[in-house]
Scaffold this motif. Sequence first.
Motif, mmCIF file in Angstrom:
data_model
loop_
_atom_site.group_PDB
_atom_site.id
_atom_site.type_symbol
_atom_site.label_atom_id
_atom_site.label_comp_id
_atom_site.label_asym_id
_atom_site.label_seq_id
_atom_site.Cartn_x
_atom_site.Cartn_y
_atom_site.Cartn_z
ATOM 1 N N GLY A 254 -28.271 -47.284 -82.227
ATOM 2 C CA GLY A 254 -29.245 -48.468 -81.582
ATOM 3 C C GLY A 254 -30.436 -48.393 -82.722
ATOM 4 N N GLU A 255 -31.238 -47.523 -82.434
ATOM 5 C CA GLU A 255 -32.405 -47.408 -83.274
ATOM 6 C C GLU A 255 -33.186 -48.564 -83.248
ATOM 7 O OE1 GLU A 255 -31.199 -45.683 -87.137
ATOM 8 O OE2 GLU A 255 -31.009 -43.851 -86.166
ATOM 9 N N PRO A 256 -33.395 -49.432 -82.423
ATOM 10 C CA PRO A 256 -33.904 -50.586 -82.406
ATOM 11 C C PRO A 256 -35.483 -50.440 -83.097
ATOM 12 C CG PRO A 256 -34.164 -49.852 -80.168
ATOM 13 C CD PRO A 256 -33.098 -48.957 -81.064
ATOM 14 N N LEU A 257 -35.844 -51.598 -83.842
ATOM 15 C CA LEU A 257 -37.089 -51.620 -84.633
ATOM 16 C C LEU A 257 -37.567 -53.105 -84.335
ATOM 17 C CD1 LEU A 257 -39.596 -50.392 -86.147
ATOM 18 C CD2 LEU A 257 -38.132 -51.185 -88.215
ATOM 19 N N LEU A 258 -38.490 -53.182 -83.612
ATOM 20 C CA LEU A 258 -39.026 -54.706 -83.464
ATOM 21 C C LEU A 258 -40.096 -54.938 -84.631
ATOM 22 C CD1 LEU A 258 -38.788 -57.361 -81.912
ATOM 23 C CD2 LEU A 258 -40.383 -56.420 -80.395
ATOM 24 N N ARG A 259 -40.252 -55.989 -85.316
ATOM 25 C CA ARG A 259 -41.027 -56.360 -86.387
ATOM 26 C C ARG A 259 -41.611 -57.639 -86.110
ATOM 27 N NH1 ARG A 259 -38.088 -55.432 -91.752
ATOM 28 N NH2 ARG A 259 -40.402 -55.598 -92.654
ATOM 29 N N ALA B 196 -39.045 -50.992 -96.855
ATOM 30 C CA ALA B 196 -39.316 -51.962 -98.004
ATOM 31 C C ALA B 196 -40.858 -52.143 -97.757
ATOM 32 C CB ALA B 196 -38.534 -53.250 -97.633
ATOM 33 N N ALA B 197 -41.490 -52.721 -98.853
ATOM 34 C CA ALA B 197 -42.878 -53.061 -99.066
ATOM 35 C C ALA B 197 -43.074 -54.676 -98.394
ATOM 36 C CB ALA B 197 -43.388 -53.118 -100.525
ATOM 37 N N ALA B 198 -42.005 -55.379 -98.030
ATOM 38 C CA ALA B 198 -42.255 -56.649 -97.576
ATOM 39 C C ALA B 198 -42.330 -56.607 -96.155
ATOM 40 C CB ALA B 198 -40.821 -57.343 -97.918
ATOM 41 N N THR B 199 -43.106 -57.704 -95.789
ATOM 42 C CA THR B 199 -43.415 -57.712 -94.435
ATOM 43 C C THR B 199 -42.596 -58.884 -93.800
ATOM 44 O OG1 THR B 199 -45.352 -59.285 -94.699
ATOM 45 C CG2 THR B 199 -45.711 -56.849 -94.472
ATOM 46 N N VAL B 200 -42.265 -59.200 -92.578
ATOM 47 C CA VAL B 200 -41.547 -60.238 -92.061
ATOM 48 C C VAL B 200 -42.127 -61.709 -92.103
ATOM 49 C CG1 VAL B 200 -40.049 -58.898 -90.667
ATOM 50 C CG2 VAL B 200 -42.136 -59.941 -89.633
ATOM 51 N N GLY B 201 -43.356 -61.817 -92.314
ATOM 52 C CA GLY B 201 -44.157 -63.078 -92.403
ATOM 53 C C GLY B 201 -44.419 -63.479 -91.139
ATOM 54 N N ARG B 202 -45.637 -64.206 -90.974
ATOM 55 C CA ARG B 202 -46.283 -64.557 -90.104
ATOM 56 C C ARG B 202 -45.486 -65.440 -89.045
ATOM 57 N NH1 ARG B 202 -50.077 -69.540 -89.970
ATOM 58 N NH2 ARG B 202 -50.709 -69.671 -87.728
ATOM 59 N N GLY B 203 -45.462 -65.194 -87.766
ATOM 60 C CA GLY B 203 -44.601 -66.132 -86.891
ATOM 61 C C GLY B 203 -43.353 -65.654 -86.554
ATOM 62 N N VAL B 204 -42.719 -64.578 -87.538
ATOM 63 C CA VAL B 204 -41.551 -64.243 -87.338
ATOM 64 C C VAL B 204 -41.281 -62.921 -86.618
ATOM 65 C CG1 VAL B 204 -39.602 -63.271 -88.788
ATOM 66 C CG2 VAL B 204 -40.896 -64.961 -89.706
ATOM 67 N N VAL B 205 -40.375 -62.972 -85.779
ATOM 68 C CA VAL B 205 -39.935 -61.891 -84.772
ATOM 69 C C VAL B 205 -38.456 -61.209 -85.499
ATOM 70 C CG1 VAL B 205 -39.569 -60.850 -82.528
ATOM 71 C CG2 VAL B 205 -41.333 -62.579 -83.068
#
Length: 158
Positions: free
Chosen positions: A76-81, A41-50
């Motif tokens: 699993g395929e974990p992705l940390l954003r 997606a083009a969207a980011t998670v936003g500042r301060g969001v994990v």
Amino acid sequence: MMRRRWILPALGVGSLFAMTAGSAHAQRGPLVADRPDFTEAAATVGRGVVQLEFGYTYEYDRPEGGRGGVWTHSLGEPLLRIGVLGDRLELRLGLSPVSVGAGADGRSFTETGMEDLYLGTKLLLAEQEGLRPALAILPQVTVPTGSDAFTSDRTLPG
């Protein structure tokens, strides 16, 4: 049976994170996930969001003639954003366990291990406005840290 050792722990951890992250993120707005599909997606998670995402991919390739085949499980395929520096930039980290098997003529072989470490960033360049689509860029790299059977043995930019 060796490949099943990590399946239940991965499902348990994924369920735990899904339950805890879902209620906290609902207060900020809609959840936009990049996993486990083939597009981002083009969207980011936003500042301060994990945000920690999980997925599962299964592939099966049967040769012509229908005897034997090759199968791949990636569970699993974990992705940390992690959102940093405003709402337009996120850091990304991924490390996936994988199991590949092949079989023919009553014999089979399975190899399990980890893929190379994925590091990346996502920069939102433009949000959707009218007919203009949202636009983001994802510079990324894989670092050769995976198991012998699944590493590329070199750093691969993308």
